[in-house]
Design a protein around this motif. Structure first.
Motif, PDB file in Angstrom:
ATOM      1  N   GLN A 230      -8.953   4.394 -10.600  1.00 49.10           N
ATOM      2  CA  GLN A 230      -9.561   5.177  -9.540  1.00 49.10           C
ATOM      3  C   GLN A 230      -9.863   6.563 -10.092  1.00 49.10           C
TER       4      GLN A 230
ATOM      5  N   SER B 175      -4.255  13.735   1.943  1.00 51.71           N
ATOM      6  CA  SER B 175      -4.514  12.909   3.126  1.00 51.71           C
ATOM      7  C   SER B 175      -5.775  12.068   2.987  1.00 51.71           C
ATOM      8  N   ASN B 176      -6.624  12.396   1.980  1.00 50.63           N
ATOM      9  CA  ASN B 176      -7.907  11.686   1.852  1.00 50.63           C
ATOM     10  C   ASN B 176      -7.865  10.502   0.895  1.00 50.63           C
ATOM     11  N   TRP B 177      -6.725  10.291   0.219  1.00 53.94           N
ATOM     12  CA  TRP B 177      -6.576   9.130  -0.669  1.00 53.94           C
ATOM     13  C   TRP B 177      -5.096   8.849  -0.871  1.00 53.94           C
ATOM     14  N   PRO B 178      -4.695   7.593  -0.896  1.00 54.89           N
ATOM     15  CA  PRO B 178      -5.532   6.398  -0.700  1.00 54.89           C
ATOM     16  C   PRO B 178      -5.929   6.212   0.762  1.00 54.89           C
ATOM     17  N   THR B 179      -6.988   5.458   0.964  1.00 58.61           N
ATOM     18  CA  THR B 179      -7.455   5.161   2.312  1.00 58.61           C
ATOM     19  C   THR B 179      -7.027   3.742   2.689  1.00 58.61           C
TER      20      THR B 179
ATOM     21  N   ARG C  18       1.450   7.354  -2.809  1.00 59.96           N
ATOM     22  CA  ARG C  18       0.994   8.654  -2.319  1.00 59.96           C
ATOM     23  C   ARG C  18       0.818   9.608  -3.495  1.00 59.96           C
TER      24      ARG C  18
ATOM     25  N   ASP D 273       0.817  -1.228   0.000  1.00 59.71           N
ATOM     26  CA  ASP D 273       0.000   0.000   0.000  1.00 59.71           C
ATOM     27  C   ASP D 273       0.846   1.272   0.000  1.00 59.71           C
TER      28      ASP D 273
ATOM     29  N   LYS E 222      -8.859   1.315   2.957  1.00 58.80           N
ATOM     30  CA  LYS E 222      -9.685   0.354   2.232  1.00 58.80           C
ATOM     31  C   LYS E 222      -9.359   0.300   0.735  1.00 58.80           C
ATOM     32  N   THR E 223      -8.447   1.155   0.266  1.00 58.29           N
ATOM     33  CA  THR E 223      -8.068   1.136  -1.151  1.00 58.29           C
ATOM     34  C   THR E 223      -7.239  -0.115  -1.436  1.00 58.29           C
TER      35      THR E 223
END
Length: 248
Positions: free
Chosen positions: A247, A211-215, A200, A197, A217-218
């Motif tokens: 995405q 800061s909002n992606w990836p999460t 960035r 994972d 759950k990605t």
């Protein structure tokens, strides 16, 4: 290891394997960079610092460039200029019209360049084995720095230029092996295949990481490649588990 490459025709779906490049000895071809107009391919072959330019239309060798130490990554600044990095952190810039090296510098704090990318606005990103990615604004360089060497290769400038990075991004903790700007140069995707994972997105105008992606759950898994669509509406990510996914 892999003395061949594949060409995929998107319109017809046909795949052609190219294994015999005219004028080039058989070397491993898995490390390369493609020009923005898709007319040229720069293959970083062997441990001798050789860069071989090949025409994507004829699959024939165009020219050879050479750097000190092993060439580990490269990126086309334009159809006329190529930037290349080495295993010692040196960065070379070549004028492909004259086949001359017009600048040599060292990426600050980088002992082993592993990836690089250049945006349409001239922003340069250089990754390292430690995971740090430095951002630079491209500068104009004088071709007077270049000189011809014997044996058909071009000597690098004796003077080494210096430039401080605009920002050192330290969000990756393992080797940064993939860097990709979107079409307008406002977003940089950086990833490492060495850690799960590890991808960035960087907002270039503010030089901050989203800061909002990836999460959590990605479904990134181990990221090996990524690329933006021409209009930047999608980001395609290739990983070690399930192949590419997109995405918005």
């Amino acid at each position: 290891r892999r003395p061949f490459y594949y060409k995929f025709n998107v319109e017809t779906g046909s795949i052609m394997r190219v294994s015999n490049i005219s004028g080039m000895e058989k070397l491993s071809l898995e490390n390369f960079a493609v020009s923005r107009d898709a007319q040229s391919i720069a293959f970083l072959s062997g441990r001798t610092g050789d860069i071989t330019l090949v025409s994507s239309r004829t699959d024939a060798k165009i020219a050879s460039l050479k750097v000190d130490h092993r060439c580990t990554c490269a990126s086309f600044i334009s159809e006329y200029e190529l930037m290349a990095g080495t295993s010692k952190g040196a960065v070379y810039r070549w004028d492909l019209r004259t086949r001359r090296c017009i600048d040599r510098s060292f990426d600050e704090g980088n002992l082993h360049a592993t990836a690089m990318a250049v945006s349409s606005k001239g922003m340069q990103a250089i990754g390292s084995a430690s995971g740090v990615v430095n951002l630079y604004q491209a500068q104009a360089h004088s071709s007077k720095l270049a000189s011809m060497a014997s044996g058909g290769h071009l000597a690098v400038p004796e003077r080494v230029s210096s430039q401080k990075p605009l920002k050192a991004l330290m969000n990756l903790t393992t080797k940064s092996d993939n860097l990709e700007f979107n079409c307008d140069g406002s977003i940089l995707a950086m990833s490492s295949s060495m850690k799960r994972d590890s991808l960035r997105l960087v907002h270039i105008p503010t030089r901050t990481v989203f800061s909002n992606w990836p999460t959590s759950k990605t479904p990134l898994h181990y990221v090996h490649s990524c690329s933006f669509s021409p209009g930047s509406g999608f980001l395609a990510v290739g990983n070690a588990r399930q192949g590419p996914f997109s995405q918005c």
